[in-house]
Design a protein around this motif. Structure first.
Motif, PDB file in Angstrom:
ATOM      1  N   THR A  48       8.799  34.318 -17.531  1.00  0.00           N
ATOM      2  CA  THR A  48       8.337  32.935 -17.413  1.00  0.00           C
ATOM      3  C   THR A  48       8.440  32.159 -18.722  1.00  0.00           C
ATOM      4  N   GLY A  49       8.885  32.835 -19.783  1.00  0.00           N
ATOM      5  CA  GLY A  49       9.080  32.128 -21.051  1.00  0.00           C
ATOM      6  C   GLY A  49       7.810  32.000 -21.875  1.00  0.00           C
ATOM      7  N   TYR A  50       6.748  32.710 -21.495  1.00  0.00           N
ATOM      8  CA  TYR A  50       5.511  32.617 -22.282  1.00  0.00           C
ATOM      9  C   TYR A  50       5.683  33.341 -23.609  1.00  0.00           C
ATOM     10  N   ILE A  70      13.302  24.657 -21.007  1.00  0.00           N
ATOM     11  CA  ILE A  70      12.723  23.578 -20.209  1.00  0.00           C
ATOM     12  C   ILE A  70      13.352  23.572 -18.808  1.00  0.00           C
ATOM     13  N   LYS A  73      12.207  26.721 -16.896  1.00  0.00           N
ATOM     14  CA  LYS A  73      10.789  26.721 -16.519  1.00  0.00           C
ATOM     15  C   LYS A  73      10.511  25.775 -15.353  1.00  0.00           C
ATOM     16  N   LYS A  74      11.374  24.796 -15.190  1.00  0.00           N
ATOM     17  CA  LYS A  74      11.198  23.829 -14.095  1.00  0.00           C
ATOM     18  C   LYS A  74      11.278  24.501 -12.728  1.00  0.00           C
ATOM     19  N   TYR A  78       4.225  30.096 -11.991  1.00  0.00           N
ATOM     20  CA  TYR A  78       3.668  31.355 -12.507  1.00  0.00           C
ATOM     21  C   TYR A  78       2.167  31.414 -12.289  1.00  0.00           C
ATOM     22  N   VAL A  98      -1.762  19.417 -13.690  1.00  0.00           N
ATOM     23  CA  VAL A  98      -0.600  20.318 -13.635  1.00  0.00           C
ATOM     24  C   VAL A  98       0.624  19.567 -13.128  1.00  0.00           C
ATOM     25  N   GLU A 100       1.279  16.432 -13.497  1.00  0.00           N
ATOM     26  CA  GLU A 100       1.800  15.586 -14.588  1.00  0.00           C
ATOM     27  C   GLU A 100       2.443  16.435 -15.682  1.00  0.00           C
ATOM     28  N   LEU A 101       1.786  17.562 -15.976  1.00  0.00           N
ATOM     29  CA  LEU A 101       2.297  18.428 -17.046  1.00  0.00           C
ATOM     30  C   LEU A 101       3.697  18.940 -16.708  1.00  0.00           C
ATOM     31  N   LYS A 102       3.847  19.371 -15.459  1.00  0.00           N
ATOM     32  CA  LYS A 102       5.151  19.915 -15.053  1.00  0.00           C
ATOM     33  C   LYS A 102       6.150  18.801 -14.765  1.00  0.00           C
ATOM     34  N   GLN A 143      -1.674  25.891  -8.302  1.00  0.00           N
ATOM     35  CA  GLN A 143      -1.045  25.388  -9.529  1.00  0.00           C
ATOM     36  C   GLN A 143       0.405  25.840  -9.632  1.00  0.00           C
TER      37      GLN A 143
ATOM     38  N   ALA B   3       0.449  13.834 -20.301  1.00  0.00           N
ATOM     39  CA  ALA B   3      -0.470  14.628 -19.477  1.00  0.00           C
ATOM     40  C   ALA B   3      -1.442  15.385 -20.367  1.00  0.00           C
ATOM     41  N   PRO B  84       7.413  23.235 -18.050  1.00  0.00           N
ATOM     42  CA  PRO B  84       8.655  22.724 -18.653  1.00  0.00           C
ATOM     43  C   PRO B  84       8.409  21.611 -19.676  1.00  0.00           C
TER      44      PRO B  84
END
Lengths: 340, 286
Positions: A48-50, A70, A73-74, A78, A98, A100-102, A143, B3, B84
């Motif tokens: 997941t790139g963490y 980026i 991850k789109k 996860y 979440v 908005e974040l994504k 989420q 955000a 992302p």
């Protein structure tokens, strides 16, 4: 959909995972099994790139997570082993955040749909800190579903749920299969058996088995054992079987059915089909054969066998030749490393 | 980025810290306003602002201690770092949330000079300059705070460390005055700085050659300077340390001097610490 190539993660001198190679195909549910500390969570965190791997690559839909994080991850949702929730937020605030974040641009209806799908509509106005473990787990999954990512990585999605919720979660995961590729880890083997198309078992950072649950148990048995139920007297039947040089009797259970005995029979020579041989034997000796079935191991037994230190080297035959080849390569490489 | 910014601003007011910060900030400002402008009947509001810089010791840890450490403790960083969004944007979102709250508090205090302007003619340029300097100084300390918050998940350790570092910035000037001014001690001090810098580069890059080259170049320049122009070593320790001093740059603003170099200095300082923050988080992933 998910390609893991030569993945290695080292923490100083400790090796968390070493040279993992596996693929998860589109719309497949793959179960990720392993004892505690085997490297499941580390692998998922890298996918997941963490965290970043020490060596190796992870391709999500042919996008390298290290080169274009980026973009990759789109398409990943996860759910970590500890759902990443903000205790001071309300559930709906959290899901909007979440979204908005994504940068998922999910509209209100889509979020509402996820809320209904996960049956959390009665807690949307509650603070997350006041939710029970089961609800937290479901909000965590909600989420992961926001933005409708193609790939879902779920780290123990059913932990902390009650039996009814476990079945609901299981059904939910199966229902997601049609438009998602899912990699999930679990300690509950029956669960993996029920929903996964394929199982990858890792132990001490290495893959020790990769196959369908049924094939896995069959391969481990090498098709060597069958269980038969014969009507008649034990004294008449057993000596006959024991006399035969082609197979031997390893276990006998009496009175499973009235006037019947169950016998577990092992093949002495693997080249012959035990079922055919035993059928001919039964006809010759006029035994009344009531039932015959392969003596498969349960996934629990497979798990214990392949993760048992002494048994790791036991050969696991794979139906897929490619998998066999890649495994050989992997073994060769790890041997080379040890030599170095 | 937006955000994260919104979420952080919301979280200041979801728990007490936002209210505590605003109350404390305005209460202390009001206290100084009463003492200086009302009881002593002085129109120079800029003294109030200059005097309240001491508040940074308390309010900066309050604003920044949870920015990253709480995420790490609650494991919510897994959500942020698997989304992302780049770490730079997440860091900027968090940084600007703290800066906006600080700016909001600062705007609230403008009511004091406005009220004062009805009764006296105010030195507007100086007040405006001081406000700008005060804002930039606060923004610098916030960048230090967010950097320290990225180092540990223990909020108490983070807040105490932030307090200690800001305190160090305060005493740097008077501390530097008491250091030796001799040429040899200055040269040794610079040599120590070169070694420290080389080590830091080595620590970050794990590459042996780059820091070695830096060290050799630094050492050669030091030797050349020592033999050709000894005068530059005159009280060099003081000069170097006072260059790091955030407060000496602030004093220019208080005097009504709007110097571009001061603004550039503060902005570079902020960028440096935000870069270090992003770098620290990136490094932890590897």
């Amino acid at each position: 959909m998910i390609d893991v190539k030569n993945l290695t993660k080292r923490y100083g001198k400790n090796i968390a995972i070493e040279n993992l190679n596996f693929t998860v195909n589109k719309n497949e549910i793959v179960g990720f099994l392993g004892p505690n500390g085997a490297g499941k969570t580390t692998t998922m965190n890298i996918i997941t790139g963490y965290i970043a791997p020490s060596f190796g690559d992870v391709l999500i839909n042919n996008i390298n997570i290290i080169d274009s994080p980026i973009k990759a991850k789109k398409i990943i949702g996860y759910l970590p082993d500890n759902p990443p929730l903000y205790p001071d937020m309300k559930v709906i605030e959290y899901l909007n955040f979440v979204n908005e974040l994504k940068n998922a641009h999910a509209n209100k209806n889509q979020i509402k749909e996820i809320i209904e799908r996960l049956k959390i509509s009665d807690v949307t106005e509650k603070l997350i800190r006041n939710l029970s473990k089961g609800y937290r787990q479901r909000v965590g999954l909600a989420q992961a579903l926001i933005g409708n990512p193609e790939v879902l990585i779920l780290d123990e999605p059913t932990s902390g749920l009650d039996p009814k919720q476990i079945i609901e979660m299981r059904n939910l995961i199966v229902s997601l299969k049609s438009d998602h590729t899912i990699l999930l880890s679990s300690h509950i083997l029956s669960e993996i058996n029920a929903i996964a198309d394929r199982v990858i078992i890792i132990n001490k950072g290495k893959i020790v088995a990769d196959n369908t649950p049924s094939q896995l148990s069959k391969n481990l048995m090498h098709g060597k054992k069958i269980i038969v139920r014969i009507r008649g007297n034990e004294k008449n039947i057993l000596p006959n079987i024991e006399k035969n040089p082609k197979f031997k009797c390893i276990d006998v259970k009496k009175n499973v059915e009235p006037n019947c005995i169950d016998i577990v029979i092992e093949n002495k020579n693997i080249e012959f089909d035990l079922r055919e041989q035993f059928f001919n034997f039964a006809v010759e000796n006029k035994l009344i054969l009531i039932m015959m079935k392969p003596f498969d191991m349960s996934l629990e037994e497979v798990f214990l066998q392949v993760t048992d230190e002494n048994q790791i080297d036991c050969e696991i035959e794979k139906t897929d030749e490619e998998q066999n080849n890649s495994d050989n390569q992997k073994n060769n490489e790890s041997e080379n490393k040890e030599v170095e | 980025m937006l955000a994260v910014l919104k979420k952080e601003l919301l979280s200041y007011f979801n728990c007490l810290s936002g209210y505590v910060f605003l109350t404390f900030f305005i209460f202390i400002s009001a206290l100084y306003f009463s003492f200086i402008n009302i009881f002593q009947a002085l129109p120079d509001y800029q003294y109030v602002i200059s005097n309240t810089t001491i508040m940074f010791l308390i309010i900066i840890p309050l604003l920044t201690m949870k920015l990253y450490s709480e995420e790490a403790k609650n494991k919510t960083d897994q959500l942020l770092f698997t989304a992302p969004v780049s770490i730079t944007k997440i860091t900027l979102g968090k940084y600007f949330a703290a800066v906006i709250l600080f700016l909001f508090a600062l705007i609230l205090t403008t009511i004091f000079p406005i009220v004062l302007s009805f009764y006296a003619s105010l030195p507007v340029a100086q007040i405006f300059g001081t406000y700008l300097g005060y804002f930039l100084l606060g923004a610098c300390f916030i960048s230090v705070g967010i950097f320290i918050s990225a180092l540990s998940e223990n909020q108490i350790a983070v807040s105490i460390s932030t307090f200690a570092i800001i305190f160090l910035f305060y005493v740097l000037d008077s501390f530097a005055l008491n250091l030796p001014t001799g040429k040899i001690s200055s040269a040794i001090f610079i040599l120590c700085l070169i070694i420290l810098l080389s080590y830091l580069i080595y620590n970050r890059t794990k590459n042996f050659f780059v820091p070695l080259i830096c060290f050799v170049i630094g050492l050669l320049s030091l030797i050349v300077a020592y033999f050709f122009d000894l005068n530059i070593f005159d009280s060099a320790i003081y000069k170097i340390l006072s260059w790091f001093s955030l407060l000496s740059h602030f004093n220019n603003f208080g005097n009504g001097i709007l110097n571009l170099s001061d603004i550039v200095y503060y902005v570079s300082f902020i960028i440096l610490f935000l870069f270090l923050t992003v770098n620290t988080i990136e490094k932890r992933r590897w």
